[in-house]
Motif scaffolding. Structure first.
Motif, PDB file in Angstrom:
ATOM      1  N   HIS A  46      -6.533  -1.042  11.511  1.00  0.00           N
ATOM      2  CA  HIS A  46      -7.880  -0.916  12.303  1.00  0.00           C
ATOM      3  C   HIS A  46      -7.552  -1.708  13.760  1.00  0.00           C
ATOM      4  O   HIS A  46      -8.142  -1.406  14.708  1.00  0.00           O
ATOM      5  N   GLY A  94     -13.285  -3.983   8.695  1.00  0.00           N
ATOM      6  CA  GLY A  94     -12.894  -3.692   7.229  1.00  0.00           C
ATOM      7  C   GLY A  94     -12.629  -5.027   6.747  1.00  0.00           C
ATOM      8  O   GLY A  94     -11.903  -5.288   5.473  1.00  0.00           O
ATOM      9  N   ASP A  95     -12.377  -6.287   7.692  1.00  0.00           N
ATOM     10  CA  ASP A  95     -11.715  -7.467   7.214  1.00  0.00           C
ATOM     11  C   ASP A  95     -12.901  -8.510   7.303  1.00  0.00           C
ATOM     12  O   ASP A  95     -13.381  -8.367   8.466  1.00  0.00           O
ATOM     13  N   THR A 116      -3.788  -3.400   5.442  1.00  0.00           N
ATOM     14  CA  THR A 116      -4.655  -2.275   5.331  1.00  0.00           C
ATOM     15  C   THR A 116      -5.452  -2.357   6.856  1.00  0.00           C
ATOM     16  O   THR A 116      -5.865  -1.322   7.545  1.00  0.00           O
ATOM     17  N   THR A 117      -6.180  -3.363   6.966  1.00  0.00           N
ATOM     18  CA  THR A 117      -7.047  -4.003   8.148  1.00  0.00           C
ATOM     19  C   THR A 117      -6.347  -3.965   9.332  1.00  0.00           C
ATOM     20  O   THR A 117      -6.819  -3.918  10.444  1.00  0.00           O
TER      21      THR A 117
END
Ligand code: B12
Lengths: 223, 229
Positions: free
Chosen positions: A169, A112-113, A165-166
Motif C-alpha cells: 500500500h 491496512g496497517d 503486505t501493507t
C-alpha cells in the motif's frame, strides 16, 4: 549562550521534564524543561533562540546517542517529553507566526496497517528537530495522504509500514503522491522497508531510524 | 483432528523487568532507574488487563511435495519457503496455532500515547509483545509435553512472515482454523486483530528437534531481538 539555555538544553537531553520529575537524580527537586522554558521567555529570551540554541541541539544530541546505541528508545522518549513540555510555552509564538518551524512533516502508517510505535518515534524526533508534525494516525489511505498534502503545501511526507503486505500500500500511495504532486518529497520506513524498496517505488528517502530521517530533512529546512 | 485451547495468567509467563529491558534494547546488565520504575508499574497494569489465550489444532492429513517444497494440509497448500520446509518436512502431523495477549494492552498503549505519555505507551507495547511471545512459548511447552506421552517430538514454531514464508499465507492458516478460540480476525492485508497476536505452525514427529531459538533460521541478521543461542 545564556546560562538558562544551557540548563534547558541539559534538561531536555536527560529527560528532566519538570520540577516534579525525579530523574535524573542529580537534578531532583530542581526546575525542569517546563519551568526553565517559561522563565527564559519571561526573562526576554526570544522563542527562536530557545528553539534553535537549546531545544533542537539537545534533541540532535539525543538522536545521535540513540543511533550510536549510547541510549535506547525509553531515554529518547523521556527527552522528547521534556522537549514538548518546553514547546508548549512556545506554541503561542508559532501560532502568531513570530516563530517559524523548519517546515511541515505529514506522517502516517499506511492503509491496512495498525502499527504506530515506530511512526510515533519518528514523528517525535522530527518534531524535536523543529518541524511541525501532522500525524494522520494509522491505517491511512491514499486519499487521506493526498488531502493532507493539498491542505499543507510544501510539506514533506513520511510513510510507515510493518508488514510486507501493507508495504504494498505504501507503493500505491507513493505513486499517487508523485502522480498528483510531483514536487512532494516522500520518506519511507518500517521494519520490512529497505533502501532498495524505497528506490523501486519512487520514494525519495529511506531510513532505518529517526535520526537518519532528521539528517535528511535538515536540508529542506525553511530557515 | 485434535486441538487444545489455553487461557494463561500473566504470572505463568515468567516475564520480569530484565526481559523487558532487553526487549527495549538495553544490553545485559544495563538498566535505567527511571525506566525500571515505569516498567514495574505498567507490568502490574498489564497483569490485570491482559487476556492471554492460545489454541493449537493438530492436522494428520498432510502431504509433502519435495520438488516444489510445498506442504498440503487437508486441501490447503502451504508455500512455507525452503527454510521452514526443511525444518518440518519430517513431521507426521502439524499443529497450527494462534495466540493473543488481548486487545486491552494496545488500547492502553494508544491512550497513553494520545495523552502524551509516549514512554508509558511504548512500555505497554513492549510488554504486550513480550506477553504474546511468552504465551506462544507456553502453549508450545504444553504441546511438547502432551506429545511426549506418545513418544513424539516437536519442531520449533514458525510463523508466516518469517524465514521467507509470505505473511499473506496467514489467510490459509486462518482458513484451517476459522472459528478460533482466541477470536483473532485477519484483515485483507494479513494483519491480525488484536495486534498483539502470533500465528504459525509446529511440526510433530519422532525425528524432530526443538532448538533453543528460531533466530538461527532467520535472515534478519541485525534484528534487535536476535538471539545468539
Ligand atoms: C515485536 C514484533 C512483533 C510483536 C508486535 C509488534 C508491534 N509493534 O506491535 C508481535 C510479537 C505481536 C509480532 C507479531 C507478528 N509479527 Co512481528 N515483529 C516484531 C519485531 C521483532 C519488532 C517490531 C517492533 O515493534 N519494533 C520496534 C519499533 C519501534 O520499530 P519499528 O516499528 O520498526 O520503527 C522503527 C523503524 O522501522 C523506523 N521507522 C518506522 N516507521 C518509519 C517511517 C519513516 C518515514 C522512517 C524514516 C522511519 C520509520 O523508525 C522506528 C524507530 O527506530 C519485528 C522485527 C524487527 N526487528 O523489526 C517483527 C516483524 C515486524 N514481524 C513480522 C511478522 C511477520 C509478524 C507476524 C505476521 C508473525 C505471525 N504470523 O504471527 C505477526 C503479525 C502480528 C499482527 N497483528 O498481524 C515481520 C514483518 C515483515 C513481513 N514479513 O511482513 C518482522 C519484520 C519480522 C521479520 N520476519 O523479519 N511482531
Amino acid at each position: 549562550m545564556s546560562e538558562l539555555l544551557t540548563q534547558l538544553s541539559y534538561c531536555v537531553e536527560f529527560g528532566k521534564i519538570d520540577k516534579a520529575s525525579p530523574y535524573p537524580p542529580n537534578l531532583k527537586g530542581q526546575e525542569g524543561a517546563d519551568e526553565i522554558a517559561r522563565r527564559a521567555l519571561d526573562e526576554g529570551i526570544k522563542p527562536d533562540e530557545i528553539l534553535d540554541k537549546a531545544l533542537i541541539p539537545a534533541m540532535a544530541i539525543v538522536g545521535d546517542k540513540f543511533t550510536k546505541k549510547i541510549i535506547y528508545v525509553p531515554q529518547m522518549l523521556m527527552a522528547a517529553k521534556a522537549m514538548s513540555s518546553a514547546m508548549k510555552h512556545l506554541k503561542p509564538y508559532f501560532q502568531s507566526g513570530e516563530t517559524k518551524r523548519k517546515g511541515k512533516f505529514i506522517i502516517g502508517t499506511v492503509s491496512g496497517d495498525l502499527h504506530d510505535i515506530g511512526k510515533n518515534l519518528v514523528a517525535m524526533m522530527i518534531e524535536g528537530a523543529g518541524w511541525e508534525i501532522i500525524d494522520l494516525g494509522v491505517d491511512v489511505n491514499t486519499d487521506k495522504f493526498l488531502k493532507a498534502i493539498n491542505d499543507n503545501p510544501g510539506a514533506v511526507v513520511g510513510l510507515s509500514a510493518l508488514l510486507t503486505t501493507t508495504m504494498e500500500h505504501m507503493k500505491k500511495t507513493v505513486e499517487a503522491i508523485k502522480g498528483n504532486y510531483s514536487g512532494v518529497t516522500t520518506l519511507v520506513g518500517g521494519a520490512p522497508v529497505t533502501m532498495d524498496y524505497c528506490l523501486k517505488i519512487g520514494a525519495d528517502f529511506y531510513s532505518p531510524d529517526p535520526q537518519g530521517a532528521v539528517n535528511y530533512l535538515n536540508q529542506f529546512a525553511l530557515k | 483432528m485434535t486441538g487444545k485451547t489455553f487461557q494463561f495468567e500473566f504470572r505463568d509467563l515468567n516475564i520480569n523487568v530484565d526481559n523487558i529491558e532487553r526487549a527495549m534494547g538495553y544490553p545485559e546488565g544495563e538498566s535505567h532507574e527511571a525506566i525500571y520504575d515505569i516498567v514495574v508499574k505498567v507490568m502490574k497494569q498489564v497483569e490485570a488487563i491482559c487476556d492471554l489465550k492460545a489454541e493449537y489444532r493438530i492436522f494428520n492429513d498432510i502431504s509433502y511435495d519435495d520438488a516444489n517444497r510445498r506442504i498440503t494440509v487437508q486441501r490447503t497448500v502451504l508455500n512455507t519457503g525452503k527454510i521452514i520446509y526443511r525444518q518440518i518436512k519430517k513431521s507426521d502431523a502439524l499443529a497450527l496455532f494462534v495466540c493473543t495477549a488481548g486487545r486491552e494492552i494496545e488500547e492502553r498503549s494508544r491512550t497513553a500515547m494520545r495523552e502524551s505519555d509516549v514512554l508509558e505507551g511504548y512500555i505497554y507495547d513492549i510488554i504486550g509483545s513480550a506477553a504474546v511471545e511468552a504465551t506462544a512459548e507456553l502453549m508450545q511447552d504444553e504441546l511438547e509435553h502432551f506429545m511426549k506421552s506418545s513418544d513424539l517430538k516437536i519442531s520449533n514454531r514458525f510463523s508466516p512472515g518469517y524465514c521467507g514464508w509470505d505473511v499473506a499465507e496467514q489467510h490459509k492458516l486462518f482458513g484451517l482454523i476459522p472459528d478460533n478460540y482466541c477470536a483473532i480476525s485477519l484483515t485483507s492485508s494479513a494483519l491480525m486483530d488484536p495486534v498483539k497476536s502470533v500465528s504459525g505452525i509446529i511440526g510433530i514427529g519422532p525425528d524432530l528437534k526443538r532448538q533453543a531459538s528460531t533466530c538461527r533460521f532467520c535472515d534478519m541478521k541485525d534484528c534487535l531481538y536476535r538471539r545468539q543461542d
